[in-house]
Design an enzyme around this catalytic site. Structure first.
Site, PDB file in Angstrom:
ATOM      1  N   GLU A  22     -10.329   1.316  -1.818  1.00  0.00           N
ATOM      2  CA  GLU A  22      -9.351   0.807  -2.780  1.00  0.00           C
ATOM      3  C   GLU A  22      -8.810  -0.530  -2.279  1.00  0.00           C
ATOM      4  O   GLU A  22      -8.589  -0.709  -1.074  1.00  0.00           O
ATOM      5  CB  GLU A  22      -8.231   1.856  -2.938  1.00  0.00           C
ATOM      6  CG  GLU A  22      -7.106   1.483  -3.878  1.00  0.00           C
ATOM      7  CD  GLU A  22      -7.503   1.219  -5.329  1.00  0.00           C
ATOM      8  OE1 GLU A  22      -8.417   0.397  -5.538  1.00  0.00           O
ATOM      9  OE2 GLU A  22      -6.878   1.783  -6.235  1.00  0.00           O
ATOM     10  N   ASP A  80      -0.262   0.770  -4.654  1.00  0.00           N
ATOM     11  CA  ASP A  80       1.066   0.330  -5.067  1.00  0.00           C
ATOM     12  C   ASP A  80       1.935   1.574  -5.254  1.00  0.00           C
ATOM     13  O   ASP A  80       2.492   2.098  -4.282  1.00  0.00           O
ATOM     14  CB  ASP A  80       0.880  -0.493  -6.351  1.00  0.00           C
ATOM     15  CG  ASP A  80       2.159  -1.127  -6.867  1.00  0.00           C
ATOM     16  OD1 ASP A  80       3.239  -0.742  -6.415  1.00  0.00           O
ATOM     17  OD2 ASP A  80       2.091  -2.012  -7.728  1.00  0.00           O
ATOM     18  N   THR A  81       2.025   2.109  -6.465  1.00  0.00           N
ATOM     19  CA  THR A  81       2.810   3.339  -6.657  1.00  0.00           C
ATOM     20  C   THR A  81       2.095   4.559  -6.070  1.00  0.00           C
ATOM     21  O   THR A  81       2.716   5.567  -5.779  1.00  0.00           O
ATOM     22  CB  THR A  81       3.039   3.624  -8.156  1.00  0.00           C
ATOM     23  OG1 THR A  81       1.766   3.765  -8.795  1.00  0.00           O
ATOM     24  CG2 THR A  81       3.813   2.495  -8.826  1.00  0.00           C
ATOM     25  N   THR A 105      -2.654   5.755  -9.058  1.00  0.00           N
ATOM     26  CA  THR A 105      -4.100   5.644  -9.258  1.00  0.00           C
ATOM     27  C   THR A 105      -4.841   6.492  -8.238  1.00  0.00           C
ATOM     28  O   THR A 105      -5.694   7.308  -8.577  1.00  0.00           O
ATOM     29  CB  THR A 105      -4.555   4.167  -9.113  1.00  0.00           C
ATOM     30  OG1 THR A 105      -3.810   3.378 -10.035  1.00  0.00           O
ATOM     31  CG2 THR A 105      -6.045   4.006  -9.364  1.00  0.00           C
ATOM     32  N   LEU A 106      -4.467   6.303  -6.978  1.00  0.00           N
ATOM     33  CA  LEU A 106      -5.177   7.016  -5.919  1.00  0.00           C
ATOM     34  C   LEU A 106      -4.995   8.527  -6.048  1.00  0.00           C
ATOM     35  O   LEU A 106      -5.962   9.286  -5.888  1.00  0.00           O
ATOM     36  CB  LEU A 106      -4.701   6.534  -4.546  1.00  0.00           C
ATOM     37  CG  LEU A 106      -5.526   7.081  -3.405  1.00  0.00           C
ATOM     38  CD1 LEU A 106      -6.945   6.529  -3.457  1.00  0.00           C
ATOM     39  CD2 LEU A 106      -4.892   6.747  -2.071  1.00  0.00           C
ATOM     40  N   LYS A 125       1.485  -1.269  -0.523  1.00  0.00           N
ATOM     41  CA  LYS A 125       2.874  -1.667  -0.783  1.00  0.00           C
ATOM     42  C   LYS A 125       3.753  -0.453  -0.493  1.00  0.00           C
ATOM     43  O   LYS A 125       4.072   0.333  -1.387  1.00  0.00           O
ATOM     44  CB  LYS A 125       3.045  -2.080  -2.244  1.00  0.00           C
ATOM     45  CG  LYS A 125       2.354  -3.379  -2.608  1.00  0.00           C
ATOM     46  CD  LYS A 125       2.703  -3.751  -4.036  1.00  0.00           C
ATOM     47  CE  LYS A 125       1.863  -4.884  -4.525  1.00  0.00           C
ATOM     48  NZ  LYS A 125       2.038  -5.129  -5.965  1.00  0.00           N
ATOM     49  N   ASP A 146      -6.372  -9.059  -9.329  1.00  0.00           N
ATOM     50  CA  ASP A 146      -6.215  -9.937 -10.492  1.00  0.00           C
ATOM     51  C   ASP A 146      -4.824  -9.924 -11.089  1.00  0.00           C
ATOM     52  O   ASP A 146      -4.024  -9.016 -10.841  1.00  0.00           O
ATOM     53  CB  ASP A 146      -7.176  -9.484 -11.591  1.00  0.00           C
ATOM     54  CG  ASP A 146      -6.701  -8.180 -12.234  1.00  0.00           C
ATOM     55  OD1 ASP A 146      -6.501  -7.202 -11.487  1.00  0.00           O
ATOM     56  OD2 ASP A 146      -6.514  -8.148 -13.463  1.00  0.00           O
TER      57      ASP A 146
HETATM   58  P1  IMP Z   1      -0.969   2.110  -8.325  1.00  0.00           P
HETATM   59  O1  IMP Z   1      -1.575   3.129  -9.225  1.00  0.00           O
HETATM   60  O2  IMP Z   1       0.414   1.720  -8.761  1.00  0.00           O
HETATM   61  O3  IMP Z   1      -1.025   2.491  -6.860  1.00  0.00           O
HETATM   62  O4  IMP Z   1      -1.789   0.778  -8.509  1.00  0.00           O
HETATM   63  C1  IMP Z   1      -3.020   0.638  -7.957  1.00  0.00           C
HETATM   64  C2  IMP Z   1      -3.904  -0.282  -8.737  1.00  0.00           C
HETATM   65  O5  IMP Z   1      -3.177  -1.305  -9.406  1.00  0.00           O
HETATM   66  C3  IMP Z   1      -4.821  -0.962  -7.755  1.00  0.00           C
HETATM   67  O6  IMP Z   1      -6.074  -0.352  -7.851  1.00  0.00           O
HETATM   68  C4  IMP Z   1      -4.861  -2.398  -8.183  1.00  0.00           C
HETATM   69  O7  IMP Z   1      -6.058  -2.639  -8.881  1.00  0.00           O
HETATM   70  C5  IMP Z   1      -3.660  -2.585  -9.085  1.00  0.00           C
HETATM   71  N1  IMP Z   1      -2.607  -3.344  -8.380  1.00  0.00           N
HETATM   72  C6  IMP Z   1      -1.538  -2.841  -7.723  1.00  0.00           C
HETATM   73  N2  IMP Z   1      -0.786  -3.813  -7.191  1.00  0.00           N
HETATM   74  C7  IMP Z   1      -1.408  -4.966  -7.518  1.00  0.00           C
HETATM   75  C8  IMP Z   1      -1.120  -6.347  -7.224  1.00  0.00           C
HETATM   76  O8  IMP Z   1      -0.143  -6.728  -6.555  1.00  0.00           O
HETATM   77  N3  IMP Z   1      -2.012  -7.245  -7.711  1.00  0.00           N
HETATM   78  C9  IMP Z   1      -3.107  -6.893  -8.458  1.00  0.00           C
HETATM   79  N4  IMP Z   1      -3.415  -5.622  -8.726  1.00  0.00           N
HETATM   80  C10 IMP Z   1      -2.564  -4.664  -8.276  1.00  0.00           C
HETATM   81 MG    MG Z   2      -7.722  -1.158  -8.477  1.00  0.00          MG
END
Ligand code: IMP
Ligand code: MG
Length: 180
Positions: A103, A107-108, A111-112, A135, A163
């Site tokens: 990956e 972030d949150t 997704t994972l 993060k 992106d």
């Molecule tokens: P999560 O589900 O919030 O952990 O987000 C994860 C997904 O969001 C990652 O696979 C990234 O593709 C996208 N993402 C999270 N943070 C960023 C960022 O700062 N820049 C670009 N893509 C992000």
């Molecule tokens: Mg991603």
């Protein structure tokens, strides 16, 4: 390399250089090579963001292995939508195998968490997670990252596959959004 770039109408400043990224990927690959030697390993990259990290990481892996990609999305613009779509692109190939999820950024953690849940239903023998960036202040899930490049503050970043609305993935270095 530029100190600042404008991508999709937003200003970003240099954050992690391609040289630093390369060192991070070297270290991650070397740990994976040490830990997973002799195992039946399949790397699973999460598209789109992880495509460059996965390509760089996999070319440093020495053991016999396979690589596959899955796709999901939780982001619109610079805000997570909090929604995770279904995983596409995975067949039966992970059953009984050591899966290493690749990956780009966590972030949150939504997704994972969802990806792991869906991978588990295919009965791999174990699942490990390799992420370039984390993060830590934004993460709301209890996520175990087995191989991490580095923790970063809760700023939006682009480049090296990451992106902003589809733009900026091609940048060699990683940039973070400039406060306006
Ligand atoms: P999560 O589900 O919030 O952990 O987000 C994860 C997904 O969001 C990652 O696979 C990234 O593709 C996208 N993402 C999270 N943070 C960023 C960022 O700062 N820049 C670009 N893509 C992000
Ligand atoms: Mg991603």
């Amino acid at each position: 390399m530029e100190d600042t770039v404008t991508v999709h109408g937003k200003k970003f400043e240099l954050f992690i250089t391609s040289t630093e990224i390369s060192q991070m990927v070297d270290e991650l690959a070397s740990k994976l090579n040490n830990d997973l030697d002799g195992k039946d390993v399949i790397f699973v990259g999460i598209l789109n963001g992880a495509f460059i990290f996965a390509a760089d990481l996999i070319r440093r892996i020495k053991m016999n292995c396979r690589i596959s990609f899955v796709k999901t999305a939780s982001y619109k613009g610079t805000q997570t939508t909090g929604r995770v779509e279904t995983l596409i692109g995975l067949g039966d190939e992970i059953k009984g195998k050591t899966v290493v999820v690749i990956e780009d950024i966590i972030d949150t953690g939504l997704t994972l968490e969802e990806v792991l849940k869906q991978l588990e239903s295919h009965q791999p023998s174990e699942i490990l997670v390799a992420a370039l960036l984390f993060k830590c202040d934004a993460c709301i899930k209890d996520i175990k990252i087995d191989y991490l490049g580095r923790e970063i503050p809760n700023d939006f970043v682009i480049g090296y596959g990451l992106d902003c609305d589809g733009h900026g993935r091609n940048l060699r270095d990683i940039y973070k959004i400039k406060p306006s």
